[in-house]
Design a protein around this motif. Structure first.
Motif, short mmCIF file in Angstrom:
data_model
loop_
_atom_site.label_atom_id
_atom_site.label_comp_id
_atom_site.label_asym_id
_atom_site.label_seq_id
_atom_site.Cartn_x
_atom_site.Cartn_y
_atom_site.Cartn_z
N TYR A 43 1.12 17.32 -12.24
CA TYR A 43 0.94 16.09 -13.02
C TYR A 43 -0.09 15.15 -12.37
N ASN A 44 0.04 14.94 -11.08
CA ASN A 44 -0.86 13.98 -10.42
C ASN A 44 -2.32 14.42 -10.50
N ARG A 45 -2.53 15.73 -10.40
CA ARG A 45 -3.90 16.26 -10.44
C ARG A 45 -4.53 15.98 -11.81
N PHE A 46 -3.75 16.20 -12.88
CA PHE A 46 -4.32 16.06 -14.23
C PHE A 46 -4.26 14.63 -14.77
N PHE A 47 -3.17 13.92 -14.47
CA PHE A 47 -2.96 12.61 -15.10
C PHE A 47 -2.98 11.46 -14.09
N PRO A 69 7.47 -12.50 -4.70
CA PRO A 69 8.48 -12.03 -3.74
C PRO A 69 9.88 -12.20 -4.34
N GLY A 70 10.66 -11.15 -4.23
CA GLY A 70 12.03 -11.23 -4.74
C GLY A 70 12.18 -10.80 -6.19
N ASP A 71 11.08 -10.60 -6.88
CA ASP A 71 11.18 -10.13 -8.27
C ASP A 71 11.87 -8.79 -8.33
N ARG A 72 12.65 -8.61 -9.40
CA ARG A 72 13.24 -7.29 -9.65
C ARG A 72 12.49 -6.68 -10.82
N THR A 73 11.89 -5.52 -10.57
CA THR A 73 11.12 -4.89 -11.64
C THR A 73 11.70 -3.51 -11.95
N LEU A 74 11.59 -3.15 -13.21
CA LEU A 74 12.05 -1.83 -13.64
C LEU A 74 10.85 -1.07 -14.19
N ASP A 75 10.65 0.15 -13.70
CA ASP A 75 9.56 1.01 -14.17
C ASP A 75 10.22 2.18 -14.91
N VAL A 76 10.13 2.12 -16.23
CA VAL A 76 10.83 3.08 -17.09
C VAL A 76 9.97 4.33 -17.27
N GLY A 77 10.54 5.50 -17.01
CA GLY A 77 9.76 6.74 -17.11
C GLY A 77 8.71 6.77 -16.02
N ILE A 78 9.17 6.55 -14.79
CA ILE A 78 8.24 6.38 -13.66
C ILE A 78 7.54 7.68 -13.29
N GLY A 79 8.06 8.79 -13.77
CA GLY A 79 7.41 10.08 -13.52
C GLY A 79 7.32 10.39 -12.04
N THR A 80 6.12 10.78 -11.60
CA THR A 80 5.93 11.17 -10.20
C THR A 80 5.67 9.96 -9.29
N ALA A 104 11.64 14.17 -8.49
CA ALA A 104 11.56 14.81 -7.16
C ALA A 104 10.18 14.57 -6.55
N MET A 105 9.15 14.62 -7.40
CA MET A 105 7.79 14.35 -6.92
C MET A 105 7.68 12.88 -6.47
N ARG A 113 6.77 10.05 1.86
CA ARG A 113 5.48 10.09 2.59
C ARG A 113 5.00 8.69 2.95
N SER A 114 5.18 7.74 2.00
CA SER A 114 4.62 6.39 2.24
C SER A 114 5.64 5.47 2.93
N ASP A 115 6.85 5.98 3.16
CA ASP A 115 7.88 5.22 3.85
C ASP A 115 8.19 3.90 3.13
N SER A 116 8.18 3.92 1.78
CA SER A 116 8.46 2.69 1.02
C SER A 116 9.95 2.38 1.08
N ARG A 117 10.28 1.11 1.29
CA ARG A 117 11.70 0.71 1.37
C ARG A 117 12.09 -0.18 0.20
N ASN A 118 11.14 -0.47 -0.66
CA ASN A 118 11.44 -1.42 -1.74
C ASN A 118 11.66 -0.71 -3.07
N VAL A 119 11.83 0.62 -3.03
CA VAL A 119 11.89 1.39 -4.28
C VAL A 119 13.21 2.15 -4.38
N CYS A 120 13.86 2.06 -5.55
CA CYS A 120 15.06 2.88 -5.81
C CYS A 120 14.76 3.72 -7.04
#
Ligand SMILES: C[S@@+](CC[C@H](N)C(=O)[O-])C[C@H]1O[C@@H](n2cnc3c(N)ncnc32)[C@H](O)[C@@H]1O
Length: 213
Positions: free
Chosen positions: A17-21, A40-51, A75-76, A83-90
């Motif tokens: 997916y990442n290669r093509f899109f 700072p502190g905003d709660r955001t939702l990313d619907v259909g976040i894909g990879t 899973a991607m 890899r990016s060691d992000s701590r702000n993402v669920c």
């Protein structure tokens, strides 16, 4: 479009997916997050976040909750976060048409390249409105049919194969906005030839979103 076809399509796409899109849709993702103007502190939702390609653009002090129905796409995204060691993402495996969040949870909700994929876009929008705070911001980025000759021909050719390709090629903007009853703030054209539209809408007051029980 049915759920089984969508799951199959994105199971097939996930690895590449990442290669093509990735690059081709990058400008749109970047623009959505820029328009979100996350504080700072905003709660955001990313619907259909894909990879998780949008995750590159969110500030580190914003909580990002990403949901998707495809385990392989998620899973991607998990690998990318690791890899990016992000701590702000669920991340969570979830259907955009039946979100498992309480009402008024998020300040900002984005759905990038998802509206023409889900079987019932109106249910998705109803759920987005429910979980978004009153007066919160909603961002829908998608391709919409624009009546231009070449895109129209391409849409016609691909329309019979929507279950295989995993999105609905014929998707008129005015129809979508009317059915979704979106309070539109702005429309911007993005990506190649400006063929994709970014809708920024304000969430309505709760009473106008909820069906009385
Ligand atoms: C074209 S991809 C877009 C992915 C990502 N937003 C991006 O910017 O690349 C569409 C995504 O929507 C997801 N999707 C489709 N139907 C869904 C549903 N009912 N609920 C949640 N996600 C869904 C697919 O699994 C896929 O990851």
């Amino acid at each position: 479009m049915d759920e089984a076809s969508i799951l199959n399509a994105y199971r097939r796409y996930a690895r590449n997916y990442n290669r093509f899109f990735g690059k081709i849709f990058e400008q749109g993702r970047r623009q959505v997050v820029r328009y979100m103007n996350c504080q700072p502190g905003d709660r955001t939702l990313d619907v259909g976040i894909g990879t998780g390609l949008s995750l590159n653009f969110y500030p580190k002090d914003t909580l990002v909750v990403g949901i998707d129905i495809s385990p392989e796409m998620l899973a991607m995204a998990r690998e990318a976060i690791h890899r990016s060691d992000s701590r702000n993402v669920c991340l969570s495996l979830m259907d955009a048409q039946k979100l498992c969040f309480p009402d008024d949870t998020f300040d900002k909700v984005a759905a990038m390249y998802v509206a023409s994929v889900v079987p019932d876009p109106q249910s998705m929008i109803a759920e987005i409105k429910r979980v978004c705070k009153p007066d919160g911001d909603i961002f829908i980025l998608n391709h919409f049919s624009n009546g231009h000759l070449l895109p129209k021909m391409i849409e016609k050719i691909f329309a019979p194969f929507e279950n295989v390709i995993g999105f609905r090629p014929h998707f008129p903007l005015d129809h979508f906005i009317d059915n979704a009853a979106l309070k539109v703030v702005s429309l911007s054209q993005v990506n190649l030839f400006g063929y994709w539209t970014l809708i920024h809408a304000k969430n309505e007051e709760p009473d106008s979103n909820r069906i009385a029980s």
